[in-house]
Write a protein that holds these residues in place. Structure first.
Motif, PDB file in Angstrom:
ATOM      1  N   ARG A  25       0.807  -1.231   0.000  1.00  0.00           N
ATOM      2  CA  ARG A  25       0.000   0.000   0.000  1.00  0.00           C
ATOM      3  C   ARG A  25       0.837   1.276   0.000  1.00  0.00           C
ATOM      4  O   ARG A  25       0.392   2.308  -0.456  1.00  0.00           O
ATOM      5  CB  ARG A  25      -0.986  -0.001   1.148  1.00  0.00           C
ATOM      6  N   GLN A  26       2.096   1.221   0.487  1.00  0.00           N
ATOM      7  CA  GLN A  26       2.944   2.417   0.489  1.00  0.00           C
ATOM      8  C   GLN A  26       3.360   2.821  -0.920  1.00  0.00           C
ATOM      9  O   GLN A  26       3.896   3.902  -1.115  1.00  0.00           O
ATOM     10  CB  GLN A  26       4.210   2.208   1.340  1.00  0.00           C
ATOM     11  N   ASP A  27       3.111   1.976  -1.911  1.00  0.00           N
ATOM     12  CA  ASP A  27       3.439   2.304  -3.295  1.00  0.00           C
ATOM     13  C   ASP A  27       2.387   3.187  -3.952  1.00  0.00           C
ATOM     14  O   ASP A  27       2.556   3.594  -5.093  1.00  0.00           O
ATOM     15  CB  ASP A  27       3.618   1.027  -4.117  1.00  0.00           C
ATOM     16  N   ALA A  28       1.315   3.492  -3.252  1.00  0.00           N
ATOM     17  CA  ALA A  28       0.291   4.396  -3.787  1.00  0.00           C
ATOM     18  C   ALA A  28       0.902   5.794  -3.936  1.00  0.00           C
ATOM     19  O   ALA A  28       1.876   6.146  -3.271  1.00  0.00           O
ATOM     20  CB  ALA A  28      -0.923   4.434  -2.865  1.00  0.00           C
ATOM     21  N   VAL A  29       0.320   6.587  -4.795  1.00  0.00           N
ATOM     22  CA  VAL A  29       0.821   7.930  -5.094  1.00  0.00           C
ATOM     23  C   VAL A  29       0.502   8.900  -3.956  1.00  0.00           C
ATOM     24  O   VAL A  29      -0.603   8.886  -3.410  1.00  0.00           O
ATOM     25  CB  VAL A  29       0.173   8.434  -6.410  1.00  0.00           C
ATOM     26  N   ILE A  30       1.479   9.739  -3.607  1.00  0.00           N
ATOM     27  CA  ILE A  30       1.241  10.791  -2.614  1.00  0.00           C
ATOM     28  C   ILE A  30       0.431  11.895  -3.281  1.00  0.00           C
ATOM     29  O   ILE A  30       0.834  12.431  -4.311  1.00  0.00           O
ATOM     30  CB  ILE A  30       2.570  11.360  -2.071  1.00  0.00           C
ATOM     31  N   VAL A  31      -0.721  12.216  -2.715  1.00  0.00           N
ATOM     32  CA  VAL A  31      -1.562  13.277  -3.275  1.00  0.00           C
ATOM     33  C   VAL A  31      -1.478  14.559  -2.461  1.00  0.00           C
ATOM     34  O   VAL A  31      -1.841  15.631  -2.951  1.00  0.00           O
ATOM     35  CB  VAL A  31      -3.035  12.834  -3.432  1.00  0.00           C
ATOM     36  N   SER A  32      -1.010  14.460  -1.221  1.00  0.00           N
ATOM     37  CA  SER A  32      -0.862  15.642  -0.374  1.00  0.00           C
ATOM     38  C   SER A  32       0.231  15.371   0.652  1.00  0.00           C
ATOM     39  O   SER A  32       0.089  14.475   1.478  1.00  0.00           O
ATOM     40  CB  SER A  32      -2.184  15.962   0.323  1.00  0.00           C
ATOM     41  N   ALA A  33       1.318  16.126   0.568  1.00  0.00           N
ATOM     42  CA  ALA A  33       2.439  15.936   1.491  1.00  0.00           C
ATOM     43  C   ALA A  33       2.499  17.087   2.487  1.00  0.00           C
ATOM     44  O   ALA A  33       2.307  18.250   2.118  1.00  0.00           O
ATOM     45  CB  ALA A  33       3.747  15.843   0.713  1.00  0.00           C
ATOM     46  N   HIS A  34       2.744  16.757   3.736  1.00  0.00           N
ATOM     47  CA  HIS A  34       2.860  17.745   4.800  1.00  0.00           C
ATOM     48  C   HIS A  34       4.096  17.427   5.640  1.00  0.00           C
ATOM     49  O   HIS A  34       3.985  17.035   6.805  1.00  0.00           O
ATOM     50  CB  HIS A  34       1.596  17.759   5.666  1.00  0.00           C
ATOM     51  N   PRO A  35       5.302  17.579   5.054  1.00  0.00           N
ATOM     52  CA  PRO A  35       6.521  17.209   5.765  1.00  0.00           C
ATOM     53  C   PRO A  35       6.738  18.014   7.042  1.00  0.00           C
ATOM     54  O   PRO A  35       7.315  17.512   8.001  1.00  0.00           O
ATOM     55  CB  PRO A  35       7.634  17.462   4.746  1.00  0.00           C
ATOM     56  N   GLU A  36       6.224  19.226   7.083  1.00  0.00           N
ATOM     57  CA  GLU A  36       6.372  20.047   8.287  1.00  0.00           C
ATOM     58  C   GLU A  36       5.563  19.484   9.455  1.00  0.00           C
ATOM     59  O   GLU A  36       5.854  19.763  10.616  1.00  0.00           O
ATOM     60  CB  GLU A  36       5.967  21.498   8.007  1.00  0.00           C
ATOM     61  N   GLN A  37       4.564  18.676   9.135  1.00  0.00           N
ATOM     62  CA  GLN A  37       3.741  18.038  10.165  1.00  0.00           C
ATOM     63  C   GLN A  37       4.039  16.546  10.295  1.00  0.00           C
ATOM     64  O   GLN A  37       3.523  15.884  11.181  1.00  0.00           O
ATOM     65  CB  GLN A  37       2.255  18.234   9.854  1.00  0.00           C
ATOM     66  N   GLY A  38       4.845  16.013   9.379  1.00  0.00           N
ATOM     67  CA  GLY A  38       5.274  14.625   9.477  1.00  0.00           C
ATOM     68  C   GLY A  38       4.321  13.593   8.904  1.00  0.00           C
ATOM     69  O   GLY A  38       4.353  12.439   9.309  1.00  0.00           O
ATOM     70  N   TRP A  39       3.483  13.966   7.915  1.00  0.00           N
ATOM     71  CA  TRP A  39       2.571  12.989   7.334  1.00  0.00           C
ATOM     72  C   TRP A  39       2.277  13.303   5.877  1.00  0.00           C
ATOM     73  O   TRP A  39       2.496  14.419   5.410  1.00  0.00           O
ATOM     74  CB  TRP A  39       1.269  12.890   8.111  1.00  0.00           C
ATOM     75  N   SER A  40       1.801  12.277   5.164  1.00  0.00           N
ATOM     76  CA  SER A  40       1.393  12.414   3.765  1.00  0.00           C
ATOM     77  C   SER A  40       0.124  11.600   3.541  1.00  0.00           C
ATOM     78  O   SER A  40      -0.080  10.556   4.163  1.00  0.00           O
ATOM     79  CB  SER A  40       2.476  11.890   2.817  1.00  0.00           C
TER      80      SER A  40
END
Length: 66
Positions: A16-31
């Motif tokens: 499931r981690q191979d799914a495409v990232i549609v919204s990244a929030h690195p400043e909050q630590g999640w995608s």
């Protein structure tokens, strides 16, 4: 969710981690992935149905006490 071919893995798939990232929030630590899964920087996951996947990162090198 994205509609493309080949389609992304489902949240129940082991890849499931191979799914495409549609919204990244690195400043909050999640995608947010295209299958609705939220992945955290500590490798934990929140699946679309509310189930939690505990962090599963490997052990790093062991510290040697001086």
């Amino acid at each position: 969710m994205l509609t493309h071919q080949p389609s992304c893995p489902t949240p129940d798939s082991v890849d499931r981690q191979d799914a495409v990232i549609v919204s990244a929030h690195p400043e909050q630590g999640w995608s947010l992935l295209s299958d609705g899964t939220i992945v955290f920087d500590d490798t934990g996951e929140l699946l679309p149905d509310g189930r939690v996947v505990d962090p599963h990162r490997g052990l790093g090198p062991l510290a040697v006490a001086a």
